[in-house]
Design an enzyme around this catalytic site. Sequence first.
Site, mmCIF file in Angstrom:
data_model
loop_
_atom_site.group_PDB
_atom_site.id
_atom_site.type_symbol
_atom_site.label_atom_id
_atom_site.label_comp_id
_atom_site.label_asym_id
_atom_site.label_seq_id
_atom_site.Cartn_x
_atom_site.Cartn_y
_atom_site.Cartn_z
ATOM 1 N N CYS A 117 0.823 -1.224 0.000
ATOM 2 C CA CYS A 117 0.000 0.000 0.000
ATOM 3 C C CYS A 117 0.851 1.266 0.000
ATOM 4 C CB CYS A 117 -0.916 0.005 1.204
ATOM 5 S SG CYS A 117 -1.930 -1.450 1.262
ATOM 6 N N HIS A 257 -2.638 6.969 3.400
ATOM 7 C CA HIS A 257 -3.191 5.713 2.881
ATOM 8 C C HIS A 257 -4.521 5.456 3.584
ATOM 9 C CE1 HIS A 257 -3.861 1.700 1.679
ATOM 10 N NE2 HIS A 257 -3.484 1.140 2.815
ATOM 11 N N ASN A 287 -10.103 0.062 1.394
ATOM 12 C CA ASN A 287 -8.658 0.154 1.207
ATOM 13 C C ASN A 287 -8.322 -0.326 -0.211
ATOM 14 O OD1 ASN A 287 -5.920 -0.372 1.133
ATOM 15 N ND2 ASN A 287 -5.828 -1.294 3.160
HETATM 16 N N1 ACO Z 1 -17.158 -8.681 11.394
HETATM 17 C C1 ACO Z 1 -17.466 -9.035 12.657
HETATM 18 N N2 ACO Z 1 -16.538 -9.385 13.546
HETATM 19 C C2 ACO Z 1 -15.251 -9.395 13.137
HETATM 20 C C3 ACO Z 1 -14.865 -9.053 11.828
HETATM 21 C C4 ACO Z 1 -15.896 -8.693 10.930
HETATM 22 N N3 ACO Z 1 -15.639 -8.325 9.657
HETATM 23 N N4 ACO Z 1 -13.527 -9.140 11.723
HETATM 24 C C5 ACO Z 1 -13.073 -9.532 12.921
HETATM 25 N N5 ACO Z 1 -14.112 -9.688 13.783
HETATM 26 C C6 ACO Z 1 -14.088 -10.095 15.187
HETATM 27 C C7 ACO Z 1 -12.828 -10.857 15.548
HETATM 28 O O1 ACO Z 1 -12.964 -12.228 15.228
HETATM 29 C C8 ACO Z 1 -12.758 -10.609 17.033
HETATM 30 O O2 ACO Z 1 -13.646 -11.492 17.675
HETATM 31 P P1 ACO Z 1 -13.226 -12.169 19.083
HETATM 32 O O3 ACO Z 1 -13.038 -11.002 20.020
HETATM 33 O O4 ACO Z 1 -14.385 -13.028 19.374
HETATM 34 O O5 ACO Z 1 -11.955 -12.902 18.809
HETATM 35 C C9 ACO Z 1 -13.332 -9.201 17.182
HETATM 36 O O6 ACO Z 1 -14.049 -8.927 15.988
HETATM 37 C C10 ACO Z 1 -12.274 -8.145 17.382
HETATM 38 O O7 ACO Z 1 -11.232 -8.363 16.440
HETATM 39 P P2 ACO Z 1 -9.974 -7.437 16.359
HETATM 40 O O8 ACO Z 1 -9.045 -7.964 15.306
HETATM 41 O O9 ACO Z 1 -9.433 -7.189 17.730
HETATM 42 O O10 ACO Z 1 -10.664 -6.086 15.871
HETATM 43 P P3 ACO Z 1 -10.001 -4.689 15.736
HETATM 44 O O11 ACO Z 1 -10.717 -3.722 16.554
HETATM 45 O O12 ACO Z 1 -8.503 -4.756 15.873
HETATM 46 O O13 ACO Z 1 -10.290 -4.327 14.216
HETATM 47 C C11 ACO Z 1 -9.207 -4.325 12.099
HETATM 48 C C12 ACO Z 1 -9.824 -5.189 13.184
HETATM 49 C C13 ACO Z 1 -10.286 -3.405 11.536
HETATM 50 C C14 ACO Z 1 -8.702 -5.234 10.974
HETATM 51 C C15 ACO Z 1 -8.058 -3.479 12.695
HETATM 52 O O14 ACO Z 1 -7.198 -4.309 13.419
HETATM 53 C C16 ACO Z 1 -7.282 -2.757 11.656
HETATM 54 O O15 ACO Z 1 -7.758 -1.835 11.044
HETATM 55 N N6 ACO Z 1 -6.007 -3.140 11.449
HETATM 56 C C17 ACO Z 1 -5.184 -2.529 10.429
HETATM 57 C C18 ACO Z 1 -5.530 -3.140 9.139
HETATM 58 C C19 ACO Z 1 -4.883 -2.424 7.992
HETATM 59 O O16 ACO Z 1 -4.686 -1.242 8.045
HETATM 60 N N7 ACO Z 1 -4.579 -3.179 6.959
HETATM 61 C C20 ACO Z 1 -4.043 -2.688 5.759
HETATM 62 C C21 ACO Z 1 -2.663 -2.180 5.901
HETATM 63 S S1 ACO Z 1 -1.683 -2.158 4.504
HETATM 64 C C22 ACO Z 1 -2.503 -2.640 3.247
HETATM 65 O O17 ACO Z 1 -3.380 -1.938 2.974
HETATM 66 C C23 ACO Z 1 -2.257 -3.883 2.463
#
Ligand code: ACO
Length: 381
Positions: A117, A257, A287
Amino acid sequence: MPSASLRAEIVGWGKCLPDRVVTNVELAATLDTSDEWIRERTGICERRIVAEGEATTSMAVTAARQALERADADPRSLDLIIVATSTPDHLMPATASQVQNALGAAHAGAFDLNAGCSGFVYALTMGQTAIASGAFRTVLVIGADTMSAVVNWDDRTTAVLFGDGAGAVLLRATENDYGILSTLLGSDGAGDELLMIPAGGSALRASQQTLDDHLHGLQMNGRQVYRFATRILPDATQSVLLAAGLSLDAVDWVIPHQANTRIIEAAAERLKLPIDRFVVNVDAYGNTSAASVPIALCEAVEDGRIQPGQNLVLVGFGAGLTWAAAAVRWATEKPAGRRASWRQASRWALYRWAAFRTRLMRGVNRLMARVGRLWNVTIND
Ligand code: ACO
């Protein structure tokens, strides 16, 4: 000899977003997720997904042609085309060569660059460096990704985050004190497994087993990437501003980004910059990987938020891990009227000729291959 003050100015910009809109509610029909969860955790409401027949090259070409149109530039004046992508149409040849061909950019070199990205800001840095060297005058920089081709649509933790798109800018040499003022690149390969498509490359070759194990889909450790992103966005912004001799107060727009509104809000807080100085459109497109920064830039120029004389910071982070930032002083007015019609017509004719020539060459190459096979058979008989 290159001039000491030679730098790149952005003189054209364009974007491509597929027509097909996929809402959170649509995703929730097939995945164990909800509109509420996706909005709350990511800020994403919908994303665009390519239709049958569309891919990274077709989106890149549309964005590139818009950028040439805005600058009223002849594709034959291009010296170099760089396409930042991690989802090329094919592993070989490079997407950039296909874009070069579709534009009829007969005098341009072309290559792809993969920095996840961060790719667009990496490519922008390469374009700026090529121009500053004095060896190139006109460089087309594109960020394009078809993330829908590599996400695992059964994995709710990643499938909801991504979308498809492309953005392009045209760089031209300038000796004035605007354009790209400073750049910064970074990488930490120890974070490779945090964001990865494990199979399909030379390390883990495509096989029935890799297909069965879903190893061709993007895998991500969301929490770790989140931590990395919220640290690197403000750090890279500050470092690139220092290199440009600008203070944070002098920044009119940060174009980060677009991965998640929470990441952008956390960065704004750490920088003590009001959130309304950040260009944010992740709600509408998700994204789009290497395309997200140029799409956001393009939208902000088109709707008049970005004005000549303003200072911008473009900042990306992603797979690698990688990060990149550029400080830019914007100079170009949004074109007010219609472009010179004969130049428009000549671009149109060039695109048609390029398409015709491609079909002709492919036909001739296939015919030659057939004749060659017949010839071998005749001689061996
Ligand atoms: N819908 C419902 N529940 C979900 C989903 C979904 N789509 N995805 C995950 N969950 C659940 C998980 O299983 C977890 O459940 P549990 O507590 O029973 O285990 C719960 O939600 C919380 O999960 P977390 O991973 O802790 O959620 P978080 O608040 O961290 O959000 C997210 C997840 C949005 C992916 C966040 O971590 C994030 O934005 N990370 C950065 C991602 C990013 O920027 N990626 C791209 C970077 S570079 C590139 O673009 C290639």
